[in-house]
Design an enzyme around this catalytic site. Structure first.
Site, PDB file in Angstrom:
ATOM      1  N   GLU A 209     -51.725  18.323 -10.102  1.00 58.48           N
ATOM      2  CA  GLU A 209     -52.784  19.209 -10.722  1.00 58.48           C
ATOM      3  C   GLU A 209     -52.899  20.469  -9.818  1.00 58.48           C
ATOM      4  OE1 GLU A 209     -55.866  16.188  -9.633  1.00 58.48           O
ATOM      5  OE2 GLU A 209     -54.906  16.052  -7.826  1.00 58.48           O
ATOM      6  N   ASP A 252     -57.803  12.788 -15.378  1.00 59.80           N
ATOM      7  CA  ASP A 252     -58.877  13.359 -14.337  1.00 59.80           C
ATOM      8  C   ASP A 252     -59.724  14.615 -15.271  1.00 59.80           C
ATOM      9  OD1 ASP A 252     -57.782  11.786 -12.860  1.00 59.80           O
ATOM     10  OD2 ASP A 252     -56.926  13.301 -11.459  1.00 59.80           O
ATOM     11  N   GLU A 336     -51.983  19.292  -1.433  1.00 60.77           N
ATOM     12  CA  GLU A 336     -52.030  17.825  -1.182  1.00 60.77           C
ATOM     13  C   GLU A 336     -50.409  17.350  -1.596  1.00 60.77           C
ATOM     14  OE1 GLU A 336     -54.471  15.768  -3.962  1.00 60.77           O
ATOM     15  OE2 GLU A 336     -56.330  17.229  -3.613  1.00 60.77           O
ATOM     16  N   ASP A 361     -52.042  12.478   1.425  1.00 62.42           N
ATOM     17  CA  ASP A 361     -52.519  11.230   0.166  1.00 62.42           C
ATOM     18  C   ASP A 361     -51.645  10.147   0.306  1.00 62.42           C
ATOM     19  OD1 ASP A 361     -53.608   9.800  -1.654  1.00 62.42           O
ATOM     20  OD2 ASP A 361     -53.145  11.241  -3.356  1.00 62.42           O
ATOM     21  N   LYS A 386     -59.563   7.720  -0.178  1.00 61.39           N
ATOM     22  CA  LYS A 386     -59.820   6.985  -1.639  1.00 61.39           C
ATOM     23  C   LYS A 386     -60.223   5.433  -0.989  1.00 61.39           C
ATOM     24  CE  LYS A 386     -56.145   9.425  -4.098  1.00 61.39           C
ATOM     25  NZ  LYS A 386     -54.822   9.125  -4.643  1.00 61.39           N
ATOM     26  N   SER A 413     -62.328  11.176  -2.483  1.00 60.86           N
ATOM     27  CA  SER A 413     -61.491  11.424  -3.706  1.00 60.86           C
ATOM     28  C   SER A 413     -61.929  10.272  -4.768  1.00 60.86           C
ATOM     29  CB  SER A 413     -59.947  11.388  -3.470  1.00 60.86           C
ATOM     30  OG  SER A 413     -59.129  11.484  -4.650  1.00 60.86           O
ATOM     31  N   GLN A 414     -61.931  10.506  -6.122  1.00 64.91           N
ATOM     32  CA  GLN A 414     -61.877   9.717  -7.070  1.00 64.91           C
ATOM     33  C   GLN A 414     -60.559   8.885  -7.128  1.00 64.91           C
ATOM     34  OE1 GLN A 414     -61.646  12.154 -10.666  1.00 64.91           O
ATOM     35  NE2 GLN A 414     -59.623  12.899  -9.899  1.00 64.91           N
ATOM     36  N   ARG A 415     -60.276   8.181  -8.304  1.00 65.62           N
ATOM     37  CA  ARG A 415     -59.143   7.524  -8.641  1.00 65.62           C
ATOM     38  C   ARG A 415     -59.120   8.104 -10.242  1.00 65.62           C
ATOM     39  NH1 ARG A 415     -56.389   4.627  -5.484  1.00 65.62           N
ATOM     40  NH2 ARG A 415     -54.571   5.814  -6.420  1.00 65.62           N
ATOM     41  N   SER A 416     -57.768   7.870 -10.611  1.00 63.54           N
ATOM     42  CA  SER A 416     -57.472   8.235 -12.257  1.00 63.54           C
ATOM     43  C   SER A 416     -58.258   7.153 -13.131  1.00 63.54           C
ATOM     44  CB  SER A 416     -56.090   8.184 -12.392  1.00 63.54           C
ATOM     45  OG  SER A 416     -55.498   6.893 -12.095  1.00 63.54           O
ATOM     46  N   LYS A 437     -63.400  15.442  -4.267  1.00 65.43           N
ATOM     47  CA  LYS A 437     -62.491  15.649  -5.503  1.00 65.43           C
ATOM     48  C   LYS A 437     -62.755  14.530  -6.441  1.00 65.43           C
ATOM     49  CE  LYS A 437     -57.503  15.274  -6.481  1.00 65.43           C
ATOM     50  NZ  LYS A 437     -56.314  15.189  -5.945  1.00 65.43           N
TER      51      LYS A 437
END
Length: 473
Positions: A209, A252, A336, A361, A386, A413-416, A437
């Site tokens: 991304e 995302d 990242e 990550d 996460k 952070s989010q996840r997919s 994020k």
């Protein structure tokens, strides 16, 4: 416990009399409601019921949702899930029955909550987060939560945290701050995904991304506005150059133009920023996820291109040279996972250059042991946290403390595979992390997080502090 035993234990006869007298003194127009509310406040809350179910995440893949009941109400939470998992992260439990949801069902995890976790937690004080989490960890008995499932444990942990906040009659972010010993709360810089690639998109872009950080805004609300305006300008730019089909979105919410060159993507984003009035206030970041295209000790930036004439292999040093050029040409401030999760030597050297924020990550998996090693070896200077990789709210708080002690940046952070649950928004504010994020300003499960931060900022009022340009400190 019988009804009489409960009445005697909590001195309810006396409390009822006190509530009636209070209603008389207050001259309330609704004595029944007044007495009811008075009683609810006077009796300590306990967990009375825990009920789980299987729901779907943003990819249409099953995940776990939990309703946790106390005498103050019902509190709901759901566990997110990622596109990939690593050897050091907590294990989500799936059914493996190929004929049902292609093996991705979570009925085993649901059953573990309803038949095991619920029995262990009923009667516990919901404000005692660390004790609740420890009971589940002890019940699981494995290092990676593979017996009960990290998806089961996390959903319960988050629901219990909400119940604890309700018992204390404070917002969730304030309760989390109390749990962590954090005295000040900050609104984080939103890290918006604008272009998706890697495993999150069907284009030929190898890296995962391209993102932006509105660090120059004065408030979170203004940062969200900047992100949205840049996102829509990018849509116009992509349409002009690649056509409307280039504006399809990935998991995302980032656009997925059919590009294979990272520079092409960065040019698109830079042009979109240039069309806004926020040029100097917005910085660029990239999420590489280099493990996905690492073969041995080489990196194949053409791994998704079906028409490639030969594999475009780059060495670790080649990647460092590329990152140095990109940071100079595009003012990239954060990268990242620039290298494979086992390529510690190159990530340590790149971090030592001090060119930008280097976020771990896949390198860290939110695992305390990996984080401790990275701190000792100066392998990076920020963590992508996460919560489902670690499995409980308490452990997430402990990881943030480790990172802060090392003066690292922290990106919640989010996840997919996300849900409408906005828990990470309150977590980010309560733990005063520098960044969050949550994907693009697109798709409901992503916007749920950003919209919750708007509400928190409004609720904090004059006490709301947006970290902005101090995001690295």
């Amino acid at each position: 416990m019988s009804v009489q035993e409960y009445l005697d234990k909590h001195l309810l006869s006396r409390r009822i009399e006190d509530a009636v007298n209070a209603a008389v003194r207050a001259k309330t127009s609704d004595p029944v409601l007044f007495i009811s509310n008075h009683m609810r406040k006077s009796v300590p809350s306990v967990i009375t019921k825990v009920k789980a179910r299987q729901i779907l995440d943003s990819r249409g893949i099953p995940t776990v949702e939990v309703d946790l009941h106390t005498n103050k109400g019902m509190f709901r939470a759901s566990a997110p899930s990622g596109a990939s998992s690593g050897m050091y992260e907590a294990i989500e439990l799936r059914d493996g029955e190929k004929g049902t949801y292609l093996g991705n069902g979570v009925n085993r995890a649901v059953k573990n909550i309803n038949e095991k976790i619920a029995v262990a937690l009923v009667g516990m004080d919901p404000t005692l987060q660390s004790q609740i989490d420890q009971v589940m960890i002890d019940l699981d008995k494995t290092e990676n939560k593979s017996e009960l499932g990290a998806n089961a444990i996390l959903a319960v942990s988050m629901a219990a945290c909400r119940a604890g906040a309700a018992e204390k009659e404070v917002p969730l972010h304030k309760h989390i701050a109390d749990l962590s010993g954090q005295t000040s709360m900050l609104l984080p810089v939103p890290v918006f995904t604008l272009i998706s690639g890697g495993k999150h998109a069907g284009n030929n872009l190898a890296i995962q991304e391209i993102m932006i950080l509105p660090v120059g805004s004065k408030t979170f609300e203004e940062a969200l506005q900047m992100g949205c305006e840049t996102y829509h300008q990018l849509k116009a730019v992509i349409t002009e150059i690649h056509g409307a089909h280039g504006c399809n979105v990935g998991e995302d919410g980032g656009f997925t133009p059919n590009i294979s060159s990272l520079r092409d993507g960065l040019d698109l984003v830079q042009k979109a920023i240039g069309r806004t009035r926020h040029n100097e206030k917005i910085k660029i970041a990239i999420g590489v996820a280099a493990t996905e295209f690492c073969i041995g000790t080489k990196y194949d930036l053409d791994f998704k291109n079906p028409n490639k004439s030969g594999q475009n292999f780059k060495s670790g040093q080649d990647m460092i040279d590329m990152y140095k050029e990109l940071c100079a040409d595009y003012s990239i401030v954060s990268i990242e996972d620039p290298f494979d999760r086992e390529d510690w030597e190159h990530v340590k050297y790149f971090s030592s250059l001090g060119i930008c924020q280097v976020v771990g990550d896949d390198l860290l998996m939110s695992n305390p042991k990996q984080i401790e090693r990275a701190i000792q070896e100066n392998a990076c200077n920020a963590i992508l946290l996460k919560v489902n990789q670690i499995g409980t709210v308490t452990e997430a708080i402990e990881v943030v403390k480790m990172a802060k002690d090392a003066q690292w940046g922290i990106v919640i952070s989010q996840r997919s595979g996300e849900t409408e649950d906005s828990f990470i928004s309150d977590l980010s504010v309560g733990l005063a992390t520098s960044q969050i994020k949550a994907g693009a300003p697109c798709r409901g499960e992503r916007l749920a997080k950003y919209n919750q931060l708007l509400r928190i900022e409004e609720e904090l009022g004059d006490q709301a502090v947006y970290i902005g340009e101090k995001w690295r400190n």
